[in-house]
Motif scaffolding. Structure first.
Motif, PDB file in Angstrom:
ATOM      1  N   THR A  85       0.835  -1.204   0.000  1.00 29.91           N
ATOM      2  CA  THR A  85       0.000   0.000   0.000  1.00 29.91           C
ATOM      3  C   THR A  85       0.866   1.248   0.000  1.00 29.91           C
ATOM      4  OG1 THR A  85      -1.779  -1.138   1.189  1.00 29.91           O
ATOM      5  CG2 THR A  85      -1.775   1.267   1.265  1.00 29.91           C
ATOM      6  N   GLU A  86       1.881   1.246   0.842  1.00 33.27           N
ATOM      7  CA  GLU A  86       2.790   2.391   0.920  1.00 33.27           C
ATOM      8  C   GLU A  86       3.504   2.622  -0.406  1.00 33.27           C
ATOM      9  OE1 GLU A  86       5.618   3.668   4.390  1.00 33.27           O
ATOM     10  OE2 GLU A  86       6.665   2.171   3.153  1.00 33.27           O
ATOM     11  N   SER A  87       3.979   1.554  -1.039  1.00 38.26           N
ATOM     12  CA  SER A  87       4.665   1.679  -2.324  1.00 38.26           C
ATOM     13  C   SER A  87       3.750   2.306  -3.369  1.00 38.26           C
ATOM     14  CB  SER A  87       5.140   0.301  -2.787  1.00 38.26           C
ATOM     15  OG  SER A  87       5.790   0.393  -4.037  1.00 38.26           O
ATOM     16  N   ASP A  88       2.492   1.855  -3.414  1.00 43.36           N
ATOM     17  CA  ASP A  88       1.535   2.422  -4.373  1.00 43.36           C
ATOM     18  C   ASP A  88       1.289   3.903  -4.083  1.00 43.36           C
ATOM     19  OD1 ASP A  88       1.287  -0.050  -5.585  1.00 43.36           O
ATOM     20  OD2 ASP A  88      -0.598  -0.557  -4.572  1.00 43.36           O
ATOM     21  N   LEU A  89       1.193   4.258  -2.804  1.00 43.18           N
ATOM     22  CA  LEU A  89       0.948   5.658  -2.438  1.00 43.18           C
ATOM     23  C   LEU A  89       2.151   6.539  -2.746  1.00 43.18           C
ATOM     24  CD1 LEU A  89      -0.963   5.081   0.917  1.00 43.18           C
ATOM     25  CD2 LEU A  89      -1.912   6.067  -1.179  1.00 43.18           C
ATOM     26  N   ILE A  90       3.354   6.014  -2.535  1.00 44.07           N
ATOM     27  CA  ILE A  90       4.553   6.783  -2.896  1.00 44.07           C
ATOM     28  C   ILE A  90       4.581   7.058  -4.390  1.00 44.07           C
ATOM     29  CG2 ILE A  90       7.083   6.655  -3.074  1.00 44.07           C
ATOM     30  CD1 ILE A  90       7.056   5.184  -0.360  1.00 44.07           C
ATOM     31  N   THR A  91       4.264   6.049  -5.190  1.00 41.67           N
ATOM     32  CA  THR A  91       4.205   6.236  -6.646  1.00 41.67           C
ATOM     33  C   THR A  91       3.167   7.286  -7.009  1.00 41.67           C
ATOM     34  OG1 THR A  91       4.904   3.949  -7.036  1.00 41.67           O
ATOM     35  CG2 THR A  91       3.765   5.069  -8.838  1.00 41.67           C
ATOM     36  N   LEU A  92       2.012   7.246  -6.339  1.00 40.47           N
ATOM     37  CA  LEU A  92       0.958   8.224  -6.611  1.00 40.47           C
ATOM     38  C   LEU A  92       1.408   9.633  -6.251  1.00 40.47           C
ATOM     39  CD1 LEU A  92      -2.048   8.683  -7.390  1.00 40.47           C
ATOM     40  CD2 LEU A  92      -2.584   8.429  -4.956  1.00 40.47           C
ATOM     41  N   THR A 146       0.466  14.530   3.927  1.00 41.59           N
ATOM     42  CA  THR A 146      -0.269  14.773   5.171  1.00 41.59           C
ATOM     43  C   THR A 146      -1.693  14.235   5.082  1.00 41.59           C
ATOM     44  OG1 THR A 146       1.069  16.725   5.692  1.00 41.59           O
ATOM     45  CG2 THR A 146      -1.071  16.557   6.770  1.00 41.59           C
ATOM     46  N   ILE A 147      -2.334  14.368   3.927  1.00 47.63           N
ATOM     47  CA  ILE A 147      -3.668  13.783   3.742  1.00 47.63           C
ATOM     48  C   ILE A 147      -3.598  12.273   3.907  1.00 47.63           C
ATOM     49  CG2 ILE A 147      -5.462  13.316   2.022  1.00 47.63           C
ATOM     50  CD1 ILE A 147      -5.025  16.133   0.942  1.00 47.63           C
ATOM     51  N   ILE A 148      -2.571  11.651   3.339  1.00 45.14           N
ATOM     52  CA  ILE A 148      -2.416  10.197   3.463  1.00 45.14           C
ATOM     53  C   ILE A 148      -2.133   9.803   4.903  1.00 45.14           C
ATOM     54  CG2 ILE A 148      -0.908   8.269   2.816  1.00 45.14           C
ATOM     55  CD1 ILE A 148      -0.604   9.707   0.069  1.00 45.14           C
ATOM     56  N   ASP A 149      -1.290  10.564   5.578  1.00 47.32           N
ATOM     57  CA  ASP A 149      -0.902  10.248   6.960  1.00 47.32           C
ATOM     58  C   ASP A 149      -2.063  10.402   7.936  1.00 47.32           C
ATOM     59  OD1 ASP A 149       1.698   9.948   6.049  1.00 47.32           O
ATOM     60  OD2 ASP A 149       2.376  11.909   6.772  1.00 47.32           O
ATOM     61  N   LYS A 150      -2.832  11.490   7.778  1.00 48.92           N
ATOM     62  CA  LYS A 150      -3.777  11.888   8.817  1.00 48.92           C
ATOM     63  C   LYS A 150      -5.232  11.854   8.391  1.00 48.92           C
ATOM     64  CE  LYS A 150      -0.375  14.934  11.023  1.00 48.92           C
ATOM     65  NZ  LYS A 150      -0.075  16.322  11.476  1.00 48.92           N
ATOM     66  N   GLY A 151      -5.489  11.643   7.107  1.00 49.16           N
ATOM     67  CA  GLY A 151      -6.847  11.702   6.605  1.00 49.16           C
ATOM     68  C   GLY A 151      -7.188  13.103   6.121  1.00 49.16           C
ATOM     69  N   TYR A 152      -8.256  13.194   5.345  1.00 52.21           N
ATOM     70  CA  TYR A 152      -8.673  14.463   4.741  1.00 52.21           C
ATOM     71  C   TYR A 152      -9.412  15.317   5.763  1.00 52.21           C
ATOM     72  CZ  TYR A 152     -11.186  17.637   1.606  1.00 52.21           C
ATOM     73  OH  TYR A 152     -11.709  18.737   0.990  1.00 52.21           O
ATOM     74  N   GLY A 208       5.918   1.165   6.326  1.00 53.53           N
ATOM     75  CA  GLY A 208       6.312  -0.167   5.874  1.00 53.53           C
ATOM     76  C   GLY A 208       7.548  -0.677   6.568  1.00 53.53           C
ATOM     77  N   LEU A 209       8.540   0.191   6.760  1.00 54.36           N
ATOM     78  CA  LEU A 209       9.764  -0.215   7.431  1.00 54.36           C
ATOM     79  C   LEU A 209       9.500  -0.544   8.897  1.00 54.36           C
ATOM     80  CD1 LEU A 209      12.766  -0.712   7.533  1.00 54.36           C
ATOM     81  CD2 LEU A 209      13.138   1.759   7.723  1.00 54.36           C
ATOM     82  N   SER A 210       8.656   0.232   9.558  1.00 49.24           N
ATOM     83  CA  SER A 210       8.324  -0.044  10.955  1.00 49.24           C
ATOM     84  C   SER A 210       7.680  -1.419  11.087  1.00 49.24           C
ATOM     85  CB  SER A 210       7.388   1.033  11.497  1.00 49.24           C
ATOM     86  OG  SER A 210       8.015   2.308  11.501  1.00 49.24           O
ATOM     87  N   TYR A 211       6.743  -1.720  10.208  1.00 51.04           N
ATOM     88  CA  TYR A 211       6.086  -3.031  10.246  1.00 51.04           C
ATOM     89  C   TYR A 211       7.072  -4.149   9.905  1.00 51.04           C
ATOM     90  CZ  TYR A 211       1.230  -1.833  11.194  1.00 51.04           C
ATOM     91  OH  TYR A 211       0.063  -1.446  11.820  1.00 51.04           O
ATOM     92  N   ALA A 212       7.943  -3.918   8.921  1.00 52.46           N
ATOM     93  CA  ALA A 212       8.910  -4.953   8.536  1.00 52.46           C
ATOM     94  C   ALA A 212       9.850  -5.275   9.695  1.00 52.46           C
ATOM     95  CB  ALA A 212       9.704  -4.497   7.312  1.00 52.46           C
ATOM     96  N   LEU A 213      10.324  -4.262  10.390  1.00 53.26           N
ATOM     97  CA  LEU A 213      11.201  -4.487  11.530  1.00 53.26           C
ATOM     98  C   LEU A 213      10.480  -5.269  12.621  1.00 53.26           C
ATOM     99  CD1 LEU A 213      12.842  -0.950  11.641  1.00 53.26           C
ATOM    100  CD2 LEU A 213      14.038  -3.096  11.104  1.00 53.26           C
ATOM    101  N   SER A 214       9.223  -4.934  12.853  1.00 53.63           N
ATOM    102  CA  SER A 214       8.447  -5.657  13.850  1.00 53.63           C
ATOM    103  C   SER A 214       8.287  -7.123  13.473  1.00 53.63           C
ATOM    104  CB  SER A 214       7.066  -5.000  13.991  1.00 53.63           C
ATOM    105  OG  SER A 214       6.220  -5.760  14.817  1.00 53.63           O
ATOM    106  N   THR A 215       8.066  -7.407  12.206  1.00 54.76           N
ATOM    107  CA  THR A 215       7.851  -8.775  11.753  1.00 54.76           C
ATOM    108  C   THR A 215       9.070  -9.660  11.986  1.00 54.76           C
ATOM    109  OG1 THR A 215       6.159  -8.171  10.132  1.00 54.76           O
ATOM    110  CG2 THR A 215       7.383 -10.193   9.695  1.00 54.76           C
ATOM    111  N   PRO A 217      -4.879   4.492   5.648  1.00 57.80           N
ATOM    112  CA  PRO A 217      -4.220   3.489   4.801  1.00 57.80           C
ATOM    113  C   PRO A 217      -2.975   2.883   5.421  1.00 57.80           C
ATOM    114  CG  PRO A 217      -4.808   5.434   3.501  1.00 57.80           C
ATOM    115  CD  PRO A 217      -5.082   5.768   4.930  1.00 57.80           C
ATOM    116  N   LEU A 218      -2.221   3.686   6.191  1.00 60.46           N
ATOM    117  CA  LEU A 218      -0.979   3.214   6.799  1.00 60.46           C
ATOM    118  C   LEU A 218      -1.098   3.128   8.320  1.00 60.46           C
ATOM    119  CD1 LEU A 218       1.489   5.229   4.538  1.00 60.46           C
ATOM    120  CD2 LEU A 218       0.751   2.853   4.292  1.00 60.46           C
ATOM    121  N   TYR A 219      -2.339   2.979   8.800  1.00 60.48           N
ATOM    122  CA  TYR A 219      -2.609   2.727  10.215  1.00 60.48           C
ATOM    123  C   TYR A 219      -1.979   3.777  11.130  1.00 60.48           C
ATOM    124  CZ  TYR A 219      -3.920  -1.710   8.113  1.00 60.48           C
ATOM    125  OH  TYR A 219      -4.484  -2.676   7.300  1.00 60.48           O
ATOM    126  N   ASP A 220      -2.118   5.033  10.729  1.00 60.06           N
ATOM    127  CA  ASP A 220      -1.703   6.176  11.548  1.00 60.06           C
ATOM    128  C   ASP A 220      -0.193   6.347  11.625  1.00 60.06           C
ATOM    129  OD1 ASP A 220      -2.804   8.402  12.724  1.00 60.06           O
ATOM    130  OD2 ASP A 220      -2.772   7.592  14.753  1.00 60.06           O
TER     131      ASP A 220
END
Length: 229
Positions: free
Chosen positions: A56-63, A79-85, A125-132, A115-118
């Motif tokens: 999801t993050e990769s698609d949003l970065i491309t957008l 900021t819209i992606i991070d916090k909502g509209y 994505g990196l935060s989640y990957a490190l956690s995994t 989309p990125l759970y706040d």
């Protein structure tokens, strides 16, 4: 238009790294560790969830890269992606572009599931990957001019085994390690741009690929879960 800093990260593990990791007793019930504000724990996130966040993050970065032409537009859209509209249209060209090419972003309100759970674009994505892989991300920032970090960073509690496993992946993706003053117990992963941090997240899950036997077990989540039973 994705901003990128002009520097070369150092992927070498700092010689004074402490490789500190929290015990079950160090994990609080309702906040993070390290005295950061507005943080929470990500512990052993399932790989399928992490892959979804990274994709999801990769698609949003491309957008964002496609729609924006300046740092100001990048910051507004991220900021819209991070916090909502918030209900206030971005002014001028960007507002028109969003309405015509990505109107779905204007349907995400601040009180919806984001989309990125706040977490912020480029470091979620990196935060989640490190956690995994069993590390403990403790704070992250995609980089803000005049903010607490001017570059993408993730602070992470990391043992030596995982740090050495990560080191070639950092080098390959263009990221680095450093230690922040007053937060010496953590390693900091830094990068010139959010494209680099997302690339690192992709490398981590690609290399890990469900091999839970790669690392020693650290936290026993059943001990933490028992607090709520």
């Amino acid at each position: 238009m994705i901003p990128a800093l002009d520097y070369t990260p150092d992927a070498d593990i700092p010689h004074d790294a402490s490789f500190w990791m929290p015990s079950e007793e160090d994990i609080p019930d309702d906040e993070g560790i390290g005295y950061f504000r507005n943080v929470w724990m990500l512990l052993n996130e399932p790989e399928d969830v992490t892959r979804h966040v990274i994709e999801t993050e990769s698609d949003l970065i491309t957008l964002v890269d496609h729609l924006t032409v300046s740092v100001e537009e990048y910051e507004a859209l991220a900021t819209i992606i991070d916090k909502g509209y918030s209900g206030k249209h971005p002014p001028g060209r960007l507002g028109h572009i969003i309405r015509t090419e990505a109107p779905e972003l204007l349907e995400i309100a601040a009180d919806d599931e984001l989309p990125l759970y706040d977490l912020e674009l480029g470091v979620a994505g990196l935060s989640y990957a490190l956690s995994t892989v069993g590390a403990v991300p403790v704070a992250s920032c995609r980089g803000h001019e005049g903010g607490w970090s001017d570059q993408p960073v993730v602070f992470v509690a990391l043992d030596e085994q995982r740090a050495r496993w990560l080191q070639p992946l950092l080098r390959e993706s263009g990221c680095g390690f450093h230690i922040s003053r007053n937060r010496e117990e953590f390693l900091v992963i830094d990068s010139p741009s959010i494209q680099h941090t997302n690339a690192l997240a992709q490398e981590i899950v690609r290399e890990f690929d469900g091999h839970t036997d790669l690392f020693d077990r650290w936290l026993d989540l059943s001990v933490i879960d028992a607090r709520y039973n």
